[in-house]
Design an enzyme around this catalytic site. Structure first.
Site, short mmCIF file in Angstrom:
data_model
loop_
_atom_site.label_atom_id
_atom_site.label_comp_id
_atom_site.label_asym_id
_atom_site.label_seq_id
_atom_site.Cartn_x
_atom_site.Cartn_y
_atom_site.Cartn_z
N HIS A 89 0.83 -1.21 0.00
CA HIS A 89 0.00 0.00 0.00
C HIS A 89 0.87 1.26 0.00
O HIS A 89 2.07 1.22 0.33
CB HIS A 89 -0.92 0.00 1.22
CG HIS A 89 -0.17 -0.02 2.53
ND1 HIS A 89 0.41 1.10 3.08
CD2 HIS A 89 0.11 -1.04 3.38
CE1 HIS A 89 1.01 0.78 4.21
NE2 HIS A 89 0.85 -0.51 4.42
N GLU B 288 -1.94 -7.22 7.54
CA GLU B 288 -0.66 -7.14 8.22
C GLU B 288 -0.70 -8.00 9.48
O GLU B 288 -1.80 -8.33 9.98
CB GLU B 288 -0.36 -5.68 8.58
CG GLU B 288 0.99 -5.42 9.23
CD GLU B 288 2.16 -5.79 8.34
OE1 GLU B 288 2.43 -7.00 8.23
OE2 GLU B 288 2.80 -4.88 7.77
#
Length: 211
Positions: free
Chosen positions: A10, A83
């Site tokens: 990202h 994550e």
């Protein structure tokens, strides 16, 4: 019949710029992160791919949506691409984490694969989720190409996994925001093979275009 998996980190977030541990908590893309996501989108316009997946955390979803706006692909979030959950360390800078939770931070920094951060998870748990997801996508899109937006920690684990680097070995490679990484999934033996790592040429091209 390999499947090409283009794995993207990202764009930069406010917490990235402050060196804060994010885990499952979120921080919005900052202006630089938005520029990075748009640069990824511009590069992907000329790439043929069949589907766009992402972690269900906001920073990955926002990056994927910016890509979707240019390429027209629907965004499919998947929690397995998240994550690693860092529990009580989330939201802290590394200096704050070391000061407030010295024992936990020391264990976290040591990189033992089965160490579970309090209220979080281990690297082995997170890697298992990610590999399961990518294997599923590899079979679903056999012979094709898909784009996946995920996170630095996940990419680091996949890099080590594909090259046989122990999780606790010191990291001697970079994981860049908006980095372009390609892994090929081979369904016949379930292996992930690294093809491209840390390509950010789209970011420098965008900078030149803006001047």
């Amino acid at each position: 019949m390999k499947t090409e998996l283009i794995l993207l980190r990202h764009g930069e977030t406010e917490w990235n710029s402050q060196n804060r541990l994010q885990g499952h908590r979120d921080s919005a893309l900052n202006p630089e992160g938005q520029r990075q996501a748009d640069a990824l989108a511009a590069r992907l316009v000329s790439v043929s791919f069949s589907a766009l997946y992402c972690s269900d955390l906001g920073r990955a979803v926002e990056t994927a949506r910016r890509i979707s706006a240019r390429t027209g692909h629907a965004v499919t979030p998947d929690a397995r691409l998240r994550e690693r959950g860092l529990g009580i360390l989330e939201g802290l800078t590394r200096e704050e984490a070391r000061e407030r939770h010295p024992d936990v931070f020391a264990e976290y920094s040591a990189g033992a694969p089965d160490y579970v951060v309090p209220q979080g998870e281990s690297t082995s748990q997170r890697l298992r989720h990610a590999v399961e997801c990518l294997s599923e996508l590899g079979h679903r899109h056999r012979g094709g190409r898909v784009v996946v937006v995920t996170h630095g920690g996940v990419l680091s684990l996949l890099f080590r996994h594909s090259l046989g680097i122990p999780p606790q070995a010191p990291r001697t490679f970079s994981v860049l925001n908006a980095g372009w990484n390609q892994f090929d999934y081979h369904p016949h033996d379930g292996t992930l093979r690294l093809v491209t790592w840390g390509d950010v040429t789209h970011l420098t091209a965008t900078s030149r275009d803006d001047t």
